[in-house]
Design a protein around this motif. Structure first.
Motif, PDB file in Angstrom:
ATOM      1  N   GLY A   1       0.681  -1.239   0.250  1.00  0.00           N
ATOM      2  CA  GLY A   1      -0.261  -0.104   0.352  1.00  0.00           C
ATOM      3  C   GLY A   1       0.852   1.361   0.175  1.00  0.00           C
ATOM      4  O   GLY A   1       0.380   2.209  -0.049  1.00  0.00           O
ATOM      5  N   ILE A   2       1.696   1.079   0.464  1.00  0.00           N
ATOM      6  CA  ILE A   2       3.105   2.337   0.232  1.00  0.00           C
ATOM      7  C   ILE A   2       3.786   2.431  -0.792  1.00  0.00           C
ATOM      8  O   ILE A   2       4.179   3.456  -2.206  1.00  0.00           O
ATOM      9  N   TYR A   3       4.560   1.526  -1.122  1.00  0.00           N
ATOM     10  CA  TYR A   3       5.198   1.022  -2.150  1.00  0.00           C
ATOM     11  C   TYR A   3       5.663  -0.523  -2.448  1.00  0.00           C
ATOM     12  O   TYR A   3       5.719  -1.626  -1.973  1.00  0.00           O
ATOM     13  N   GLU A   4       5.528  -0.958  -3.688  1.00  0.00           N
ATOM     14  CA  GLU A   4       5.473  -1.787  -4.193  1.00  0.00           C
ATOM     15  C   GLU A   4       6.432  -2.566  -5.577  1.00  0.00           C
ATOM     16  O   GLU A   4       6.500  -3.518  -6.419  1.00  0.00           O
ATOM     17  N   GLY A   5       7.469  -2.157  -5.228  1.00  0.00           N
ATOM     18  CA  GLY A   5       8.529  -3.210  -5.118  1.00  0.00           C
ATOM     19  C   GLY A   5       8.845  -2.376  -6.575  1.00  0.00           C
ATOM     20  O   GLY A   5       9.684  -3.319  -7.219  1.00  0.00           O
ATOM     21  N   GLY A   6       8.688  -1.528  -7.369  1.00  0.00           N
ATOM     22  CA  GLY A   6       8.384  -0.601  -8.663  1.00  0.00           C
ATOM     23  C   GLY A   6      10.512  -0.291  -8.705  1.00  0.00           C
ATOM     24  O   GLY A   6      10.484  -0.039  -9.831  1.00  0.00           O
ATOM     25  N   PHE A   7      11.127  -0.089  -8.211  1.00  0.00           N
ATOM     26  CA  PHE A   7      12.643   0.574  -8.309  1.00  0.00           C
ATOM     27  C   PHE A   7      13.602  -0.975  -8.214  1.00  0.00           C
ATOM     28  O   PHE A   7      14.583  -0.785  -8.235  1.00  0.00           O
ATOM     29  N   LYS A   8      12.592  -2.049  -8.557  1.00  0.00           N
ATOM     30  CA  LYS A   8      13.656  -3.069  -8.765  1.00  0.00           C
ATOM     31  C   LYS A   8      13.634  -3.821 -10.241  1.00  0.00           C
ATOM     32  O   LYS A   8      12.212  -4.011 -10.434  1.00  0.00           O
ATOM     33  N   LEU A   9      14.635  -4.219 -10.432  1.00  0.00           N
ATOM     34  CA  LEU A   9      14.416  -5.303 -11.427  1.00  0.00           C
ATOM     35  C   LEU A   9      14.475  -6.699 -11.400  1.00  0.00           C
ATOM     36  O   LEU A   9      15.410  -7.538 -10.614  1.00  0.00           O
ATOM     37  N   TRP A  10      13.505  -7.372 -11.754  1.00  0.00           N
ATOM     38  CA  TRP A  10      12.574  -8.860 -10.920  1.00  0.00           C
ATOM     39  C   TRP A  10      13.438  -9.842 -11.852  1.00  0.00           C
ATOM     40  O   TRP A  10      13.210  -9.763 -13.266  1.00  0.00           O
ATOM     41  N   GLU A  11      13.653 -11.396 -11.673  1.00  0.00           N
ATOM     42  CA  GLU A  11      14.253 -12.134 -12.143  1.00  0.00           C
ATOM     43  C   GLU A  11      12.748 -12.780 -13.886  1.00  0.00           C
ATOM     44  O   GLU A  11      13.665 -12.472 -14.598  1.00  0.00           O
ATOM     45  N   CYS A  12      11.390 -12.167 -13.071  1.00  0.00           N
ATOM     46  CA  CYS A  12      10.366 -12.810 -14.240  1.00  0.00           C
ATOM     47  C   CYS A  12      10.311 -11.862 -15.071  1.00  0.00           C
ATOM     48  O   CYS A  12      10.140 -12.453 -16.487  1.00  0.00           O
ATOM     49  N   THR A  13      10.952 -10.570 -15.096  1.00  0.00           N
ATOM     50  CA  THR A  13      10.823  -9.888 -16.146  1.00  0.00           C
ATOM     51  C   THR A  13      12.343  -9.686 -17.326  1.00  0.00           C
ATOM     52  O   THR A  13      11.745 -10.253 -18.545  1.00  0.00           O
ATOM     53  N   HIS A  14      13.190 -10.903 -17.042  1.00  0.00           N
ATOM     54  CA  HIS A  14      14.565 -11.363 -17.953  1.00  0.00           C
ATOM     55  C   HIS A  14      13.404 -12.057 -18.728  1.00  0.00           C
ATOM     56  O   HIS A  14      13.873 -12.370 -19.951  1.00  0.00           O
ATOM     57  N   ASP A  15      12.189 -13.129 -17.993  1.00  0.00           N
ATOM     58  CA  ASP A  15      12.227 -14.024 -18.577  1.00  0.00           C
ATOM     59  C   ASP A  15      10.729 -13.949 -19.173  1.00  0.00           C
ATOM     60  O   ASP A  15      11.180 -14.329 -20.361  1.00  0.00           O
ATOM     61  N   LEU A  16      10.239 -13.276 -19.097  1.00  0.00           N
ATOM     62  CA  LEU A  16       9.067 -12.468 -20.192  1.00  0.00           C
ATOM     63  C   LEU A  16       9.686 -11.510 -21.321  1.00  0.00           C
ATOM     64  O   LEU A  16       8.646 -11.661 -22.940  1.00  0.00           O
ATOM     65  N   LEU A  17      10.807 -10.533 -21.308  1.00  0.00           N
ATOM     66  CA  LEU A  17      11.819 -10.100 -22.471  1.00  0.00           C
ATOM     67  C   LEU A  17      11.909 -11.373 -22.910  1.00  0.00           C
ATOM     68  O   LEU A  17      11.829 -10.919 -24.613  1.00  0.00           O
ATOM     69  N   GLU A  18      12.408 -12.237 -22.817  1.00  0.00           N
ATOM     70  CA  GLU A  18      12.935 -13.304 -23.222  1.00  0.00           C
ATOM     71  C   GLU A  18      11.892 -13.835 -24.702  1.00  0.00           C
ATOM     72  O   GLU A  18      11.958 -14.376 -25.649  1.00  0.00           O
ATOM     73  N   TYR A  19      10.784 -14.669 -23.982  1.00  0.00           N
ATOM     74  CA  TYR A  19       9.739 -15.065 -23.997  1.00  0.00           C
ATOM     75  C   TYR A  19       8.668 -13.931 -25.462  1.00  0.00           C
ATOM     76  O   TYR A  19       9.241 -14.460 -27.098  1.00  0.00           O
ATOM     77  N   LEU A  20       8.490 -12.557 -25.731  1.00  0.00           N
ATOM     78  CA  LEU A  20       8.156 -12.175 -25.813  1.00  0.00           C
ATOM     79  C   LEU A  20       9.289 -11.933 -27.238  1.00  0.00           C
ATOM     80  O   LEU A  20       8.411 -11.639 -28.436  1.00  0.00           O
ATOM     81  N   SER A  21      10.219 -11.725 -27.273  1.00  0.00           N
ATOM     82  CA  SER A  21      11.402 -10.841 -27.965  1.00  0.00           C
ATOM     83  C   SER A  21      11.611 -13.059 -29.364  1.00  0.00           C
ATOM     84  O   SER A  21      11.503 -11.860 -30.863  1.00  0.00           O
ATOM     85  N   ASP A  22      11.359 -13.619 -28.515  1.00  0.00           N
ATOM     86  CA  ASP A  22      10.935 -15.200 -29.439  1.00  0.00           C
ATOM     87  C   ASP A  22       9.844 -15.202 -30.325  1.00  0.00           C
ATOM     88  O   ASP A  22       9.323 -16.450 -30.881  1.00  0.00           O
ATOM     89  N   ASN A  23       8.727 -15.046 -29.015  1.00  0.00           N
ATOM     90  CA  ASN A  23       7.641 -15.180 -30.037  1.00  0.00           C
ATOM     91  C   ASN A  23       6.561 -14.290 -30.061  1.00  0.00           C
ATOM     92  O   ASN A  23       5.250 -15.456 -30.662  1.00  0.00           O
ATOM     93  N   ILE A  24       6.695 -13.404 -30.243  1.00  0.00           N
ATOM     94  CA  ILE A  24       5.578 -12.378 -30.273  1.00  0.00           C
ATOM     95  C   ILE A  24       5.848 -11.489 -30.935  1.00  0.00           C
ATOM     96  O   ILE A  24       7.202 -10.362 -31.681  1.00  0.00           O
ATOM     97  N   VAL A  25       5.043 -11.021 -32.176  1.00  0.00           N
ATOM     98  CA  VAL A  25       5.214 -10.534 -33.724  1.00  0.00           C
ATOM     99  C   VAL A  25       4.288  -8.964 -34.201  1.00  0.00           C
ATOM    100  O   VAL A  25       2.715  -9.726 -33.865  1.00  0.00           O
ATOM    101  N   PHE A  26       4.193  -8.482 -33.345  1.00  0.00           N
ATOM    102  CA  PHE A  26       3.483  -6.656 -32.965  1.00  0.00           C
ATOM    103  C   PHE A  26       3.225  -6.021 -34.782  1.00  0.00           C
ATOM    104  O   PHE A  26       3.958  -6.021 -35.656  1.00  0.00           O
ATOM    105  N   ASN A  27       1.360  -5.997 -34.657  1.00  0.00           N
ATOM    106  CA  ASN A  27       1.153  -5.448 -35.878  1.00  0.00           C
ATOM    107  C   ASN A  27       1.380  -4.245 -35.702  1.00  0.00           C
ATOM    108  O   ASN A  27       0.995  -3.606 -34.959  1.00  0.00           O
ATOM    109  N   ASN A  28       1.296  -2.728 -36.574  1.00  0.00           N
ATOM    110  CA  ASN A  28       0.867  -1.649 -36.727  1.00  0.00           C
ATOM    111  C   ASN A  28       0.320  -0.521 -35.224  1.00  0.00           C
ATOM    112  O   ASN A  28       0.510   0.301 -35.013  1.00  0.00           O
ATOM    113  N   GLY A  29      -1.043  -1.840 -35.706  1.00  0.00           N
ATOM    114  CA  GLY A  29      -2.381  -0.681 -34.786  1.00  0.00           C
ATOM    115  C   GLY A  29      -2.024  -1.749 -33.215  1.00  0.00           C
ATOM    116  O   GLY A  29      -3.327  -1.159 -32.700  1.00  0.00           O
ATOM    117  N   ASP A  30      -1.222  -2.830 -33.255  1.00  0.00           N
ATOM    118  CA  ASP A  30      -0.963  -3.344 -31.626  1.00  0.00           C
ATOM    119  C   ASP A  30      -0.582  -2.489 -30.762  1.00  0.00           C
ATOM    120  O   ASP A  30      -0.582  -1.510 -30.888  1.00  0.00           O
TER     121      ASP A  30
END
Length: 211
Positions: A18-47
């Motif tokens: 309710g005060i600070y929810e960890g936003g200034f830290k880079l968490w492990e799962c962000t790396h996981d999702l970045l890698e998955y995004l790069s390998d599996n998702i292609v955006f269209n111009n309107g997305d």
């Protein structure tokens, strides 16, 4: 920065509910999702993309660089957006020729708890083709607000990708509890996209509306 955010940084804990929810830290799962995004998702111009609990904003930045039409960022703390997310966008998107258009037409920012953000997005009638969120489902008490936010702003054929640890010690939530919560939802269904083997296993799941 305000006193609440400074208290979060000075505390021995990564979270002050309710005060600070960890936003200034880079968490492990962000790396996981970045890698998955790069390998599996292609955006269209309107997305249109929404990053919930963005912190550093790296997931949304990756979407901007890979061609998403616009990316909106949300974090609980306004100071996280001002001093972490926005500077990261400026640095990582330095090659974008029209910086004014980047921040005026391709990016938008929301702060506060998920119930209030849901109301803001509803008033603006915003719907997103993709939603990304990493390490945001650690507290079971917030599952309802999180899921209601997703359902309210996900496009009818949109997809949400959630990355989290199987269990968060000292907090009580995790991916297993969240998947069980989704199983009881009458509109959403989930499937596992990736599992990362670690001392505390991590997963990425995909959410979309039931047919």
């Amino acid at each position: 920065m305000n006193a609440d955010s400074i208290a979060g940084l000075d505390s021995n804990s990564d979270l002050l509910p309710g005060i600070y929810e960890g936003g200034f830290k880079l968490w492990e799962c962000t790396h996981d999702l970045l890698e998955y995004l790069s390998d599996n998702i292609v955006f269209n111009n309107g997305d249109k993309v929404f990053e919930i609990g963005c912190g550093s904003g790296l997931l949304g930045i990756q979407c901007l660089l890979r061609g998403a039409h616009c990316v909106h960022f949300q974090d609980f703390n306004l100071d996280v957006l001002k001093w972490f997310t926005i500077p990261n966008i400026a640095i990582n998107c330095s090659g974008v020729s029209d910086k004014q258009a980047l921040f005026q037409t391709r990016c938008n920012f929301f702060f506060g708890d998920w119930r209030n953000v849901k109301q803001q997005l509803a008033e603006l009638n915003l719907k997103y083709d993709y939603i990304f969120s990493s390490e945001t489902i650690y507290n079971t008490q917030n599952y309802s607000a999180f899921v209601e936010l997703v359902k309210s702003c996900l496009a009818s054929n949109g997809v949400a990708f959630i990355a989290a640890k199987s269990y968060y010690f000292g907090v009580g939530g995790g991916m297993h509890d969240f998947e069980q919560f989704i199983q009881n939802d009458d509109r959403l269904q989930s499937s596992v996209c990736a599992t990362i083997d670690a001392s505390v296993p991590r997963q990425i799941i995909k959410l979309h509306f039931k047919a």
